[in-house]
Scaffold this motif. Sequence first.
Motif, mmCIF file in Angstrom:
data_model
loop_
_atom_site.group_PDB
_atom_site.id
_atom_site.type_symbol
_atom_site.label_atom_id
_atom_site.label_comp_id
_atom_site.label_asym_id
_atom_site.label_seq_id
_atom_site.Cartn_x
_atom_site.Cartn_y
_atom_site.Cartn_z
ATOM 1 N N VAL A 29 31.288 32.747 36.130
ATOM 2 C CA VAL A 29 30.641 32.154 37.303
ATOM 3 C C VAL A 29 31.127 30.708 37.504
ATOM 4 C CG1 VAL A 29 28.408 31.447 38.282
ATOM 5 C CG2 VAL A 29 28.630 33.684 37.166
ATOM 6 N N HIS A 30 31.215 29.949 36.425
ATOM 7 C CA HIS A 30 31.713 28.560 36.552
ATOM 8 C C HIS A 30 33.076 28.535 37.255
ATOM 9 C CE1 HIS A 30 29.257 26.591 33.043
ATOM 10 N NE2 HIS A 30 28.495 27.114 33.976
ATOM 11 N N GLY A 31 33.975 29.396 36.792
ATOM 12 C CA GLY A 31 35.329 29.407 37.360
ATOM 13 C C GLY A 31 35.307 29.745 38.834
ATOM 14 N N GLY A 32 34.517 30.733 39.190
ATOM 15 C CA GLY A 32 34.450 31.163 40.595
ATOM 16 C C GLY A 32 33.844 30.102 41.489
ATOM 17 N N LEU A 33 32.884 29.362 40.959
ATOM 18 C CA LEU A 33 32.267 28.303 41.774
ATOM 19 C C LEU A 33 33.287 27.196 42.042
ATOM 20 C CD1 LEU A 33 28.739 28.011 40.067
ATOM 21 C CD2 LEU A 33 29.321 29.238 42.161
ATOM 22 N N ALA A 34 34.056 26.865 41.006
ATOM 23 C CA ALA A 34 35.090 25.840 41.197
ATOM 24 C C ALA A 34 36.101 26.315 42.247
ATOM 25 C CB ALA A 34 35.796 25.555 39.876
ATOM 26 N N ASP A 35 36.446 27.591 42.156
ATOM 27 C CA ASP A 35 37.354 28.201 43.131
ATOM 28 C C ASP A 35 36.823 28.026 44.555
ATOM 29 O OD1 ASP A 35 39.707 29.395 42.595
ATOM 30 O OD2 ASP A 35 38.921 31.415 42.315
ATOM 31 N N GLY A 36 35.528 28.262 44.689
ATOM 32 C CA GLY A 36 34.891 28.181 46.009
ATOM 33 C C GLY A 36 34.970 26.777 46.569
ATOM 34 N N ILE A 37 34.779 25.785 45.716
ATOM 35 C CA ILE A 37 34.890 24.391 46.174
ATOM 36 C C ILE A 37 36.322 24.118 46.620
ATOM 37 C CG2 ILE A 37 34.914 21.995 45.319
ATOM 38 C CD1 ILE A 37 32.301 22.499 44.000
ATOM 39 N N GLY A 38 37.275 24.654 45.855
ATOM 40 C CA GLY A 38 38.687 24.482 46.217
ATOM 41 C C GLY A 38 38.977 25.054 47.597
ATOM 42 N N MET A 39 38.535 26.279 47.810
ATOM 43 C CA MET A 39 38.852 26.917 49.100
ATOM 44 C C MET A 39 38.116 26.248 50.250
ATOM 45 S SD MET A 39 39.286 30.920 48.256
ATOM 46 C CE MET A 39 38.255 31.089 46.840
ATOM 47 N N ALA A 40 36.856 25.908 50.004
ATOM 48 C CA ALA A 40 36.046 25.344 51.086
ATOM 49 C C ALA A 40 36.510 23.947 51.479
ATOM 50 C CB ALA A 40 34.579 25.302 50.656
ATOM 51 N N LEU A 41 36.965 23.166 50.498
ATOM 52 C CA LEU A 41 37.204 21.749 50.786
ATOM 53 C C LEU A 41 38.653 21.293 50.669
ATOM 54 C CD1 LEU A 41 34.166 20.143 48.864
ATOM 55 C CD2 LEU A 41 34.277 20.866 51.256
ATOM 56 N N MET A 42 39.505 22.070 49.958
ATOM 57 C CA MET A 42 40.798 21.486 49.598
ATOM 58 C C MET A 42 42.030 22.328 49.910
ATOM 59 S SD MET A 42 39.346 20.554 45.865
ATOM 60 C CE MET A 42 40.763 19.768 45.134
ATOM 61 N N GLN A 43 41.911 23.636 49.767
ATOM 62 C CA GLN A 43 43.128 24.451 49.697
ATOM 63 C C GLN A 43 43.548 25.025 51.043
ATOM 64 O OE1 GLN A 43 41.672 25.819 45.406
ATOM 65 N NE2 GLN A 43 42.686 27.415 46.547
ATOM 66 N N LEU A 44 44.826 24.881 51.310
ATOM 67 C CA LEU A 44 45.345 25.467 52.548
ATOM 68 C C LEU A 44 46.831 25.723 52.409
ATOM 69 C CD1 LEU A 44 45.024 26.141 55.614
ATOM 70 C CD2 LEU A 44 45.722 23.803 56.039
ATOM 71 N N MET A 45 47.232 26.941 52.778
ATOM 72 C CA MET A 45 48.646 27.292 52.825
ATOM 73 C C MET A 45 49.071 27.164 54.284
ATOM 74 S SD MET A 45 50.259 28.333 50.194
ATOM 75 C CE MET A 45 49.721 27.877 48.569
ATOM 76 N N THR A 101 39.381 20.256 40.390
ATOM 77 C CA THR A 101 39.290 19.827 38.987
ATOM 78 C C THR A 101 37.823 19.506 38.699
ATOM 79 O OG1 THR A 101 39.487 17.476 39.420
ATOM 80 C CG2 THR A 101 41.550 18.714 39.237
ATOM 81 N N SER A 102 37.551 19.067 37.481
ATOM 82 C CA SER A 102 36.163 18.734 37.141
ATOM 83 C C SER A 102 35.649 17.579 38.008
ATOM 84 C CB SER A 102 36.062 18.387 35.658
ATOM 85 O OG SER A 102 36.938 17.318 35.381
ATOM 86 N N LEU A 103 36.570 16.775 38.553
ATOM 87 C CA LEU A 103 36.129 15.644 39.378
ATOM 88 C C LEU A 103 35.432 16.104 40.651
ATOM 89 C CD1 LEU A 103 39.210 13.246 39.131
ATOM 90 C CD2 LEU A 103 37.025 13.118 37.929
ATOM 91 N N GLU A 104 35.864 17.261 41.170
ATOM 92 C CA GLU A 104 35.252 17.744 42.415
ATOM 93 C C GLU A 104 34.012 18.596 42.161
ATOM 94 O OE1 GLU A 104 39.020 16.335 43.100
ATOM 95 O OE2 GLU A 104 38.773 18.202 42.012
#
Length: 786
Positions: free
Chosen positions: A676-692, A712-715
């Motif tokens: 769950v921790h990993g998936g939540l971090a993933d979600g923050i990445g997609m929602a706020l940071m990641q774009l191809m 990363t842990s900072l976000e």
Amino acid sequence: MTVTENPTPMGFGRMHRKEDARFVRGKGNYVDDIQLPGMLHGSFLRSPYAHAKIVSIDTSAAEALPGVKAVITGKTLETLNLAWMPTLSYDTQAVLATDKVRFQNQEVAFVVAENHYIARDALELIEVDYEPLPVVADAKQALAPGAPVIRDDKEGKTDNHIFDWSAGDAEKTDRVFAESEVVVAEEVLYPRVHPSPLETCGAVADFDKVTGKLTIYSTTQAPHAHRTVYALVAGLPEHKIRVISPDIGGGFGGKVGIYPGYVLAIVGSIVTGKPVKWMEDRNEHLTATAFARDYHMRGEIAATKDGKIKALRVKVLADHGAFNGTAQPTKFPAGFFHIFTGSYDLEAASCDVTGVYTNKAPGGVAYACSFRITEAVYLVERMIDVLAFELKMDPAELRMKNLIKPEQFPYTTPTGWEYDSGDYPKALKLAMDMVEYDKLRAEQAEKLQRGEYMGIGISFFTEGVGAGPRKHMDILGLGMADGAELRVHPTGKAVLRLSVQTQGQGHETTFAQIVAEELGISPDDIEVVHGDTDQTPFGLGTYGSRSTPVSGAATAIVARKVRDRARIVASAMLEVSPDDLEWEKGKFFVKGDPDQAKTIQEIAMAAHSSLELPEGVEGHLDATTVYNPPNLTYPFGAYICVVDVDPATGQVKVRRFIAVDDCGVRINPMIVEGQVHGGLADGIGMALMQLMAFDEDGNHLGASLMDYLLPTSLECPSWELGETVTPSPHHPIGAKGVGESATVGSPAAVVNAVLDALKPFGVRHADMPLTPSNVWRAVQGRPIRT
Ligand code: CDP
């Protein structure tokens, strides 16, 4: 200092991962660690253009470079009938481009050399004459009249259309919409993102000309399926192919398909007679392998004025890139997207999905998601908030009002899914209690008075995981069932052989725990073998969180078979009828006389001894099984995200994240929490940071981790986890999958939170990723950049 406990439970419970003993000592064995005598190295020449005709390729200078052993082009492959390979969606994909290139960084030639450096130097010496062609970089332009035809290799193809697919009852849905008091529509994009595991893709192929045996070590989530595909495509006998998937540094769906690099390593080994290694770099990985999402969705929601949701209608334009490489069950070209009614009790729903080709790398992989469920959950959870915005209702209250009720299970959705079990209101209530929802809303209102913008976002998801049943689900005609074999040695130690393949999820621990739970053998005494087709039974592999629902069930069943055999052996040892025995974890005893008992270890030794057994019962306890799941399992969860947004800079800070997950019975709660921790971090990445992103010429704008930002842990905040447990009624141990739940559920919670903060600016919707510049643009009422 606290000393961390590492208890070894005789079954389910928290237990440190057995595999970590090698991982934390740097003793993992990944594909790139494989060194074989005489091994050569391969590297790709890739296209600088997104769409261009290949006029000529001159490889003579590269071939003349000392240390180069072979230069393979599409023409070479044509002579072997290997220039094209099937994709997992019954399309074809160029292994090396022959006629033209169709996306930037497509594979054009493959150099095999003594070492990686020589191979890379040789690439510089290959002369390719390209004739650039107009590019389709935007899905919306793919079907425009006059759009350049990308797949003109297909006979008679005159457009970029791949498929149209519908689900649900369109007529009924239209009727309910026509009668509804409120209708709200929104355009919602789930942008193209990349699974981006730590380990990129690679393979080492070793073809033995004498025995005709091909051994391929590769980064695969589905070794058995790969072996069958290699056999069918290359015409090699399947029993002469051995696929070994050693330690894998993360898969997330991106290692399900077969990449040109795997095929070229094999061809390179056949051509040179030596083992050949191919290992891509980060840039190649980000630009040429396995993209996800790229769903352009239009959602419409029909409801009453007081917030009873009646129906959902959805249209999707799906960008699949230049080759349709998605790994979806054959019946479902849009995967399980038609689960988009989510966790709500609706009267009607329908969707239409159109797939198109564009000049981008093949996309559509189920990145940490069971076949497009992420897109579906994101859409419905965004639409609920859009409706709440229009009705001026609290989004939690709106959800509570419409969630499927516990007494409605098993629940059949308007698009045909049968949810197995759940208590949704309980999960949402728990999340709201954990976050102290009312207090938080009061804090938000008070902060707004001070000009501070705080947002609270909710997402409630239901996922369907554990594909099969094989009657309905297959990949390239291979049904989704899994085998398991359990061998119990005379001394009572066991070996479990599985068809699924861990990529970091801890299978060596949790699957041993299932056997421990069923047989009372310590997990430390159970070896889990996986990832080697010569050593394990056939099965479809690990993706879509299917390992626990399918192979986990197979493991429980095979252990029960062993127990049934053990009962017979114990009855002979204790000279009573098998019916007179009772089982207590780890031993059989005579009913009413607990002192008359035999442990599983004693029974195992006796099963191999000269003990006289009843007629028809051979010795040993070993058993095998194949498990064909009767249904998917349906984990669910309630997530609440709290953010602070600075409208002047667009900066978003995720302050809190509450995740209540229900994955049925938890085998190892510690591992579940890690997933769950990993998936939540993933979600923050997609929602706020990641774009191809791509420019209009199809140039890839996110080709490094400097541009494609991973969280990363900072976000990430310190996650606050809760759980409810609703066992799956049809799974032998009541477990549901969980590997992808948090990736599926979290992006909507983050986006809803940011948009909740932006409500005072009148912002109803803005697309991911909500980067500072996009948040700022949304506040200014300008279009989002995706
Ligand atoms: O297929 P994949 O392993 O990616 O996903 P999964 O079946 O959801 O399992 C992920 C990890 O969580 C495995 O180690 C499971 O055994 C563990 N798990 C668990 O301990 N309890 C559950 N109810 C579900 C998964």
